[in-house]
Design an enzyme around this catalytic site. Structure first.
Site, short mmCIF file in Angstrom:
data_model
loop_
_atom_site.label_atom_id
_atom_site.label_comp_id
_atom_site.label_asym_id
_atom_site.label_seq_id
_atom_site.Cartn_x
_atom_site.Cartn_y
_atom_site.Cartn_z
N ASP A 67 -10.49 -9.87 60.64
CA ASP A 67 -11.06 -9.08 61.92
C ASP A 67 -11.84 -10.07 62.90
OD1 ASP A 67 -9.79 -6.75 60.94
OD2 ASP A 67 -11.67 -6.01 59.96
N ASP A 155 -18.48 -4.01 69.89
CA ASP A 155 -19.57 -3.20 70.06
C ASP A 155 -20.45 -4.46 70.91
OD1 ASP A 155 -20.93 -5.05 68.20
OD2 ASP A 155 -20.03 -3.58 66.63
N ARG A 165 -39.29 -13.77 60.80
CA ARG A 165 -39.80 -12.56 60.63
C ARG A 165 -38.75 -11.54 61.10
NH1 ARG A 165 -43.24 -9.73 64.30
NH2 ARG A 165 -43.62 -11.28 66.17
N ASP A 186 -34.86 -1.12 64.94
CA ASP A 186 -33.94 -2.58 64.68
C ASP A 186 -33.33 -2.75 66.15
OD1 ASP A 186 -35.28 -2.52 62.32
OD2 ASP A 186 -33.41 -2.77 61.22
N THR A 197 -15.81 1.84 63.40
CA THR A 197 -15.68 1.67 61.78
C THR A 197 -16.38 0.30 61.53
OG1 THR A 197 -13.55 0.87 62.18
CG2 THR A 197 -13.74 2.99 61.57
N TYR A 199 -19.89 -2.27 62.38
CA TYR A 199 -21.52 -1.87 62.68
C TYR A 199 -22.01 -0.40 62.62
CZ TYR A 199 -26.39 -4.00 63.03
OH TYR A 199 -27.45 -4.17 63.04
N ASN A 200 -21.22 0.18 63.74
CA ASN A 200 -21.34 1.45 64.09
C ASN A 200 -21.71 2.33 62.81
OD1 ASN A 200 -21.56 4.00 66.15
ND2 ASN A 200 -19.68 4.34 64.88
N VAL A 201 -20.66 2.43 61.87
CA VAL A 201 -20.66 3.34 60.71
C VAL A 201 -21.64 3.00 59.84
CG1 VAL A 201 -18.71 2.30 59.43
CG2 VAL A 201 -18.94 4.61 59.45
N SER A 202 -22.28 1.81 59.66
CA SER A 202 -23.22 1.26 58.99
C SER A 202 -24.64 1.88 59.24
CB SER A 202 -23.18 -0.20 58.82
OG SER A 202 -22.02 -0.71 58.16
#
Length: 312
Positions: A67, A155, A165, A186, A197, A199-202
């Protein structure tokens, strides 16, 4: 489809995809096709050279990888409307790629190899919405961008980064000139249906069908239980300002790649892009829901129960 001028990009560092690319290039050249081939990866970007080395129309881009390799191709090739045949060779999930077995450069399927199938127009084209972003100084009254146009198929992410840090960001968001919320956490994620499906879904954002035109906005680990994802119309403009960034750490990321830094007083405007990614579909039984079942390991892909009913 004519196959006179073709790009082949293979996943950098992956021997299997490179060998497959070399074999495909040799076959195309034997057919009289002009082929441009090179690796694509975090430290390898062949597309500026590809696009700058020919004045002729590029008929097809064959992308061998996963991907990430397909996303890179989409960002660079979509403005020129170049169709992308992404094959899962050396990738992992493969949401955007066709199965490797369909790239049959040696063994014919139904009496045709891949080149005969493409030249005979036995394929589909799926057009996927993309996002574009610019950096501006000041509020929405300033319409002169301070940056180039950044494109993303998955995205746009606004979040800080530091070597020593973990950082918390404070971001203010407007939609079409109206203040919607201030987020502390964050970061903030603005996604396409394709990227819903990833980073968004995470980040607990919604899954949106890839055939839709919509923009999803999801806060990343917000320090407020009331901050929730939202889906907005595709014609909207999302404006985001970093607040309280005294150490100058806020960044804009497109498809997980660092695009640029955002300084205090600047804003990011994210909109639906003026181009779409064009993916070649080889599967005769392509199903978006089957992809979800298989890639997300939903129970229906692993456990089969009798439904005890039939359709009329």
């Amino acid at each position: 489809m004519q196959l006179q001028n073709v790009i082949i990009a293979h996943k950098a560092g992956d021997r299997g995809s490179k060998n497959l690319a070399e074999k495909a290039a040799k076959q195309l050249e034997q057919k009289g096709c002009h082929v441009m081939m090179g690796p694509s990866g975090a430290k390898d970007n062949p597309y500026p050279v590809f696009l700058g080395s020919t004045s002729k129309q590029i008929d097809l881009a064959i992308v061998l990888g996963g991907d990430g390799t397909a996303l890179t191709a989409a960002r660079h090739l979509s403005p020129d409307g170049i169709p992308i045949l992404a094959i899962n060779a050396g990738g992992h999930l493969g949401f955007l790629t066709e199965p490797l077995e369909l790239f049959n450069i040696d063994t014919p399927i139904d009496g045709q190899n891949i080149w005969e199938r493409l030249e005979g127009d036995r394929y589909g084209i799926e057009r996927r919405m993309m996002l574009q972003a610019h950096i501006y100084n000041g509020d929405e009254r300033n319409t002169e961008p301070e940056s180039e146009k950044f494109l993303a198929l998955n995205d746009m992410c606004i979040k800080p980064a530091a070597a020593d840090r973990m950082l918390t960001s404070i971001l203010e968001m407007e939609i079409d000139g109206e203040i919607v919320d201030q987020y502390q956490g964050d970061g903030l994620l603005v996604s396409t249906p394709t990227g819903s499906t990833c980073y968004n879904v995470s980040a607990n954002g919604p899954i949106v069908h890839s055939g839709m035109a919509a923009i999803s906005i999801a806060p990343i680990c917000p320090l407020s239980l009331s901050s929730r994802p939202i889906i907005i119309p595709p014609g909207s403009t999302v404006s985001i300002w970093p607040l309280g960034d005294y150490e100058l750490n806020t960044k804009l990321w497109n498809d997980g790649v660092l695009a640029t830094s955002i300084w205090p007083g600047q804003r990011v405007d994210v909109q639906m892009a003026d181009c779409k990614a064009k993916f070649v579909i080889l599967r005769d039984n392509y199903s978006y829901y089957q992809t979800l079942r298989e890639k997300l390991l939903w129970a229906g892909s692993r456990i089969r129960y009798d439904r005890h009913h039939t359709r009329n």
